[in-house]
Write a protein that holds these residues in place. Structure first.
Motif, short mmCIF file in Angstrom:
data_model
loop_
_atom_site.label_atom_id
_atom_site.label_comp_id
_atom_site.label_asym_id
_atom_site.label_seq_id
_atom_site.Cartn_x
_atom_site.Cartn_y
_atom_site.Cartn_z
N UNK A 170 93.41 -41.00 21.56
CA UNK A 170 92.66 -41.40 20.03
C UNK A 170 91.60 -42.27 20.35
N UNK A 171 91.43 -43.11 21.29
CA UNK A 171 90.49 -44.20 21.19
C UNK A 171 89.26 -43.48 21.87
N UNK A 172 89.61 -42.55 22.99
CA UNK A 172 88.32 -41.67 23.49
C UNK A 172 87.71 -40.91 22.63
N UNK A 173 88.54 -40.31 21.89
CA UNK A 173 87.98 -39.06 20.55
C UNK A 173 87.19 -40.04 19.63
N UNK A 174 87.89 -41.15 19.22
CA UNK A 174 87.10 -41.96 18.26
C UNK A 174 85.61 -42.55 19.01
N UNK A 175 85.66 -42.85 20.02
CA UNK A 175 84.43 -43.64 20.64
C UNK A 175 83.47 -42.29 20.68
N UNK A 176 83.78 -41.07 21.18
CA UNK A 176 82.92 -40.08 21.39
C UNK A 176 82.33 -39.61 19.89
N UNK A 177 83.15 -39.53 18.93
CA UNK A 177 82.71 -39.11 17.40
C UNK A 177 81.71 -40.29 17.05
N UNK A 178 81.86 -41.48 17.25
CA UNK A 178 80.96 -42.46 16.87
C UNK A 178 79.54 -42.19 17.57
N UNK A 179 79.51 -41.89 18.76
CA UNK A 179 78.17 -41.73 19.67
C UNK A 179 77.46 -40.34 19.24
N UNK A 180 78.23 -39.23 18.68
CA UNK A 180 77.67 -38.18 18.33
C UNK A 180 77.14 -38.36 16.96
N UNK A 181 77.65 -39.05 15.91
CA UNK A 181 77.35 -39.41 14.86
C UNK A 181 76.01 -40.21 15.06
N UNK A 182 75.89 -41.24 15.90
CA UNK A 182 74.71 -42.10 15.90
C UNK A 182 73.78 -41.10 16.66
N UNK A 183 73.91 -40.26 17.69
CA UNK A 183 73.00 -39.39 17.88
C UNK A 183 72.42 -38.31 17.03
N UNK A 184 73.47 -37.96 16.10
CA UNK A 184 73.08 -37.08 15.12
C UNK A 184 71.84 -37.74 14.10
N UNK A 185 72.27 -39.01 13.66
CA UNK A 185 71.33 -39.68 12.76
C UNK A 185 70.05 -39.98 13.33
N UNK A 186 70.24 -40.11 14.90
CA UNK A 186 68.79 -40.63 15.48
C UNK A 186 67.95 -39.40 15.48
N UNK A 187 68.42 -38.11 15.62
CA UNK A 187 67.64 -37.04 15.71
C UNK A 187 67.61 -36.28 14.52
N UNK A 188 68.31 -36.79 13.49
CA UNK A 188 68.24 -36.27 12.20
C UNK A 188 68.84 -34.76 12.28
N UNK A 189 69.83 -34.79 12.81
CA UNK A 189 70.87 -33.37 13.08
C UNK A 189 71.79 -33.36 12.32
N UNK A 190 72.22 -32.32 11.75
CA UNK A 190 73.47 -32.00 11.00
C UNK A 190 74.89 -32.37 12.15
N UNK A 191 75.87 -33.05 11.79
CA UNK A 191 76.96 -33.38 12.66
C UNK A 191 77.64 -32.09 12.86
N UNK A 192 77.58 -30.99 12.02
CA UNK A 192 78.34 -29.98 12.07
C UNK A 192 77.73 -28.66 12.93
#
Length: 298
Positions: free
Chosen positions: A70-92
């Motif tokens: 659960x913790x690893x998945x949550x942390x990876x999800x956070x970083x994917x969302x941060x990366x998506x917002x920085x590169x203005x990409x859709x999270x899906x």
């Protein structure tokens, strides 16, 4: 002093005292030493050992592995969302779907499993007696005795992985933002720790660990959750989460090491005992069920 801080300090003291008391029972009472047991005494100890095996199995699957995933998945999800917002990409996007499909948490846990496997293989290759702490006995009387726990090294790994997990349990209490949430979580951890430390002490006795080392292990183990609470209090005060991914990865490695010891040391040892298979199944299932119920609140 802030009321929330007082509650957390109370949780810290309670965890320390309860863990020490429950851990010293099998370590100090000679009745729990399996090499002295005969007849009914031996059967009772076997049932307690099977119960402890179920506790470790439940702690492994329902707590350590579940928390790490659960913790690893949550942390990876956070970083994917941060990366998506920085590169203005859709999270899906297709790339994110590929990342979500890959079992990174399972990979980290497997790394912990193979880490202990590698260390034990190297130790066994270089010094076979370091792992097998009891010699082979061929007399008829010895063959009637229950199989002895054969790995002081694995007992140490068991202590180490449980200690890692205890730090994260304490950390979860320390970062709580409400008194009721901290107390509720602390009560669940108290029950969990009391049962686990009793089982750990029992395994240290059965593995032939010297008394002074048993005491050292138990004192260090008892300090782990309070230390985690202290770290959690510091994190909550300074609102810093820069090391959250590293903590999740360490928890995954600890879960993998515990997985190794549970399935290659604890369960095989108890299943080799001379008690009825149904009796062993009942007590192992009972220990697992208690850990599964505690997971509702923990």
């Amino acid at each position: 002093m802030d009321q929330l801080l007082e509650v957390k300090i109370g949780c810290l003291a309670g965890l320390l005292v309860v863990t020490l008391i429950c851990g010293l029972i099998p370590a100090q009472v000679k009745w729990f030493q399996s090499n002295m047991a005969r007849g009914k005494h031996r059967r009772i100890l076997s049932c307690i050992g099977c119960f402890a095996a179920g506790v470790f199995l439940g702690a492994c699957i329902m707590h350590m592995v579940a928390d790490a995933l659960g913790d690893i998945q949550e942390e990876l999800k956070k970083r994917r969302q941060q990366g998506a917002s920085m590169h203005k990409q859709n999270s899906t996007s297709e790339g994110d779907d590929d990342d979500e499909m890959y079992p990174f948490g399972e990979l980290v846990i497997s790394a912990g499993f193979f880490l202990v496997f590698l260390i034990e293989s190297v130790v066994l290759h270089c010094c076979p007696k370091a792992v097998h702490s009891h010699g082979d006995h061929n007399t008829e009387e010895d063959q009637k005795d229950p199989p002895e726990s054969h790995s002081s090294f694995r007992a140490f790994v068991l202590f180490l992985s449980l200690s890692f997990h205890s730090v994260f349990e304490g950390l979860a209490i320390g970062v709580q933002k409400q008194e009721t949430a901290a107390i509720q979580l602390c009560l669940a951890v108290l029950i969990h720790k009391a049962i686990v430390v009793f089982s750990l002490a029992l395994k240290l006795v059965q593995s032939g660990t010297p008394a002074r080392w048993r005491l050292l292990y138990l004192v260090v183990f008892a300090l782990m959750s309070p230390a985690g609470i202290g770290v959690g209090i510091g994190v909550s005060l300074y609102n810093s989460d820069g090391t959250s991914l590293a903590q999740a990865l360490l928890e995954g490695v600890a879960a993998g090491t515990f997985l190794y010891v549970t399935f290659l040391e604890i369960l095989p040892y108890e299943l080799r005992s001379h008690e009825s298979p149904l009796t062993k199944f009942f007590f192992i299932g009972l220990g697992f069920s208690i850990m599964a119920i505690i997971a509702i609140w923990a």
